[in-house]
Design a protein around this motif. Sequence first.
Motif, mmCIF file in Angstrom:
data_model
loop_
_atom_site.group_PDB
_atom_site.id
_atom_site.type_symbol
_atom_site.label_atom_id
_atom_site.label_comp_id
_atom_site.label_asym_id
_atom_site.label_seq_id
_atom_site.Cartn_x
_atom_site.Cartn_y
_atom_site.Cartn_z
ATOM 1 N N LEU A 167 47.729 4.183 56.060
ATOM 2 C CA LEU A 167 48.058 2.936 55.370
ATOM 3 C C LEU A 167 49.328 2.307 55.935
ATOM 4 O O LEU A 167 49.437 1.074 56.029
ATOM 5 C CB LEU A 167 48.215 3.200 53.872
ATOM 6 N N ILE A 168 50.293 3.130 56.319
ATOM 7 C CA ILE A 168 51.523 2.603 56.933
ATOM 8 C C ILE A 168 51.185 1.905 58.249
ATOM 9 O O ILE A 168 51.686 0.814 58.540
ATOM 10 C CB ILE A 168 52.536 3.742 57.161
ATOM 11 N N LEU A 169 50.331 2.533 59.056
ATOM 12 C CA LEU A 169 49.927 1.925 60.321
ATOM 13 C C LEU A 169 49.220 0.597 60.091
ATOM 14 O O LEU A 169 49.452 -0.389 60.804
ATOM 15 C CB LEU A 169 49.013 2.877 61.097
ATOM 16 N N GLN A 170 48.342 0.547 59.069
ATOM 17 C CA GLN A 170 47.628 -0.700 58.788
ATOM 18 C C GLN A 170 48.599 -1.778 58.319
ATOM 19 O O GLN A 170 48.476 -2.946 58.706
ATOM 20 C CB GLN A 170 46.544 -0.473 57.723
ATOM 21 N N PHE A 171 49.565 -1.401 57.489
ATOM 22 C CA PHE A 171 50.544 -2.364 56.985
ATOM 23 C C PHE A 171 51.392 -2.934 58.121
ATOM 24 O O PHE A 171 51.718 -4.130 58.139
ATOM 25 C CB PHE A 171 51.453 -1.690 55.950
ATOM 26 N N ILE A 172 51.736 -2.108 59.096
ATOM 27 C CA ILE A 172 52.598 -2.555 60.196
ATOM 28 C C ILE A 172 51.831 -3.381 61.227
ATOM 29 O O ILE A 172 52.285 -4.443 61.656
ATOM 30 C CB ILE A 172 53.253 -1.335 60.887
ATOM 31 N N TYR A 173 50.636 -2.898 61.612
ATOM 32 C CA TYR A 173 49.933 -3.516 62.739
ATOM 33 C C TYR A 173 48.704 -4.335 62.346
ATOM 34 O O TYR A 173 48.307 -5.232 63.088
ATOM 35 C CB TYR A 173 49.489 -2.440 63.735
ATOM 36 N N GLY A 174 48.074 -4.025 61.213
ATOM 37 C CA GLY A 174 46.804 -4.660 60.876
ATOM 38 C C GLY A 174 45.641 -3.786 61.319
ATOM 39 O O GLY A 174 45.723 -3.130 62.366
ATOM 40 N N PRO A 175 44.533 -3.770 60.550
ATOM 41 C CA PRO A 175 43.443 -2.827 60.811
ATOM 42 C C PRO A 175 42.687 -3.061 62.111
ATOM 43 O O PRO A 175 42.015 -2.165 62.612
ATOM 44 C CB PRO A 175 42.520 -3.018 59.603
ATOM 45 N N THR A 176 42.768 -4.288 62.669
ATOM 46 C CA THR A 176 42.000 -4.587 63.883
ATOM 47 C C THR A 176 42.879 -4.816 65.104
ATOM 48 O O THR A 176 42.382 -5.256 66.147
ATOM 49 C CB THR A 176 41.124 -5.832 63.652
ATOM 50 N N SER A 177 44.167 -4.511 65.011
ATOM 51 C CA SER A 177 45.066 -4.743 66.142
ATOM 52 C C SER A 177 44.775 -3.767 67.280
ATOM 53 O O SER A 177 44.206 -2.695 67.080
ATOM 54 C CB SER A 177 46.521 -4.592 65.695
ATOM 55 N N ASN A 178 45.177 -4.142 68.473
ATOM 56 C CA ASN A 178 44.966 -3.281 69.648
ATOM 57 C C ASN A 178 45.705 -1.959 69.505
ATOM 58 O O ASN A 178 45.225 -0.914 69.964
ATOM 59 C CB ASN A 178 45.434 -4.004 70.920
ATOM 60 N N ILE A 207 46.286 -0.283 66.725
ATOM 61 C CA ILE A 207 45.488 0.577 65.848
ATOM 62 C C ILE A 207 44.259 1.095 66.578
ATOM 63 O O ILE A 207 43.928 2.290 66.512
ATOM 64 C CB ILE A 207 45.060 -0.181 64.573
ATOM 65 N N VAL A 208 43.562 0.196 67.266
ATOM 66 C CA VAL A 208 42.325 0.575 67.967
ATOM 67 C C VAL A 208 42.583 1.693 68.968
ATOM 68 O O VAL A 208 41.874 2.709 69.008
ATOM 69 C CB VAL A 208 41.695 -0.643 68.664
ATOM 70 N N HIS A 209 43.621 1.532 69.792
ATOM 71 C CA HIS A 209 43.903 2.526 70.837
ATOM 72 C C HIS A 209 44.513 3.803 70.246
ATOM 73 O O HIS A 209 44.241 4.909 70.736
ATOM 74 C CB HIS A 209 44.837 1.930 71.889
ATOM 75 N N SER A 210 45.303 3.654 69.186
ATOM 76 C CA SER A 210 45.885 4.842 68.548
ATOM 77 C C SER A 210 44.787 5.698 67.921
ATOM 78 O O SER A 210 44.735 6.918 68.102
ATOM 79 C CB SER A 210 46.898 4.426 67.478
ATOM 80 N N VAL A 211 43.898 5.035 67.178
ATOM 81 C CA VAL A 211 42.795 5.758 66.531
ATOM 82 C C VAL A 211 41.895 6.408 67.560
ATOM 83 O O VAL A 211 41.343 7.495 67.335
ATOM 84 C CB VAL A 211 41.994 4.797 65.623
ATOM 85 N N ASP A 212 41.745 5.756 68.706
ATOM 86 C CA ASP A 212 40.928 6.330 69.779
ATOM 87 C C ASP A 212 41.465 7.697 70.188
ATOM 88 O O ASP A 212 40.695 8.631 70.456
ATOM 89 C CB ASP A 212 40.916 5.375 70.973
ATOM 90 N N TRP A 213 42.782 7.834 70.223
ATOM 91 C CA TRP A 213 43.395 9.125 70.550
ATOM 92 C C TRP A 213 43.336 10.084 69.362
ATOM 93 O O TRP A 213 43.127 11.285 69.528
ATOM 94 C CB TRP A 213 44.847 8.925 70.991
ATOM 95 N N PHE A 214 43.511 9.536 68.144
ATOM 96 C CA PHE A 214 43.424 10.387 66.952
ATOM 97 C C PHE A 214 42.030 11.030 66.831
ATOM 98 O O PHE A 214 41.898 12.135 66.311
ATOM 99 C CB PHE A 214 43.694 9.574 65.680
#
Length: 464
Positions: free
Chosen positions: A46-57, A59-66
């Motif tokens: 939720l902190i990541l979404q609040f800072i960057y937004g759920p569809t930001s690059n 988030i996309v690339h971070s989640v890809d590694w997660f």
Amino acid sequence: MSTFLVIVNIVIMLLLISVLFYMQRKHVSFSKRVFTALGIGIVFGLILQFIYGPTSNVIVHSVDWFNIAGYGYVKLLQMIVMPLVFISILVAFIKTKLSKNAGKVGGLVIGTLIVTTAIAAAIGIASALSFHLQGIELHKGDAETLQLQTVNQKLDSIQNMTAPQKILELLPGNPFLDFTGARPTSTIAVVIFSVIIGIAFLGVKRKSPEQAELFAKIVDSLYAIVMRVVTLVLRLTPYGILALMTKIGATSDLNAIWKLGKFVVASYIALIVMFIIHLLILSLSGLSPLTYVKKALPVLTFAFTSRTSAGTLPLNVSTQTKEFGVPEGIANFAGSFGLSIGQNGCAGIYPAMLAVMVAPSAGIDPLSPSFILTLIVVVALSSLGVAGVGGGATFAALIVLSTMNLPVAIVGLLVSIEPLIDMGRTALNVSGSMTAGLLTSKVTKELDTTVYSSQASSQQQLEA
């Protein structure tokens, strides 16, 4: 800059993983580590979404590694599902645990799963009616339009199959293909194949004891190896849950959840009520529901976060045998059949709720007793062969709605909140299979009540 932020997020994830590893080294209980991972993952996401937004690059690339930790763990679980199902049921026959009552055990497990699914359908109907849910209130966006196209494709494949053909799909025409999990009914096919091999072993044992003994030793050795692999993979559970929950928290469409909040609330109330009924069933059979909740929570938590009943199977079977005292044969029957038959959440509550929502648009009174009774029967019978992975509820809903001649477009209109609801549905599915295992072993008087009532957790082997 974007790459730098992704690296920062990865470093934070590694630090959180190191915290869980430190807890493991300090012998913090498995359950506590699982719930710590659950909480940390939600907050971090939720902190990541609040800072960057759920569809930001970022988030996309971070989640890809997660996903290496999250879906990597799920893949490892899926890797051992088929070998575990096959070898465990075979061992049950070799140890003659199922030689005398295999038919009774199978009948009780399947009967329990189907009956509880019928009850779940009734609860889903009551919840939808209580909240006055209507399909016409849903709106179609780009994601929903794309999902509707997929729904129509799936519907075409379902409508082209007759009832006898659907039953034939359960049989293992090519067991080696089913070992790859290529079909939605592959798990049931592997169960049937292993039962056939087990029955053949009993026949060989009577006529050629020497050959049967050699085969039994080979199977015992394979079983020891497979169970060791299961233990190694299950130790990774907290890390997998951390990554999975971080992704959910970071990428969930909170706005869509808010707009469709009434459906989400109605769904979870129905799921909770059905879970309470599971506890009531156990209580009526003489088992402590509090003990069940305490020992089942790690399994249900993983099912909730991973959204895969199949991936939860190793932890499901392990908990039934080591925590509840269910015999291996019954645990594997219940866990395996529960992947494709009588899923209380995906094949029970969900299709029933959707049917009630769209009935008025088809000129049907959802309060009509004939409609309600017909829907419950259709849901129960249609629960055969539902895939135990994310998306199985879609197939169940399509089968029920098409059988009842109701509009199927609503299935695609819920795509934005599907993951959130599917988490609860999957947890209920797993609870239903464990309830079936416990009830069956209780009826056949094979349940080790000493193990069930014990306070010490045998999952300490996962804490080392």
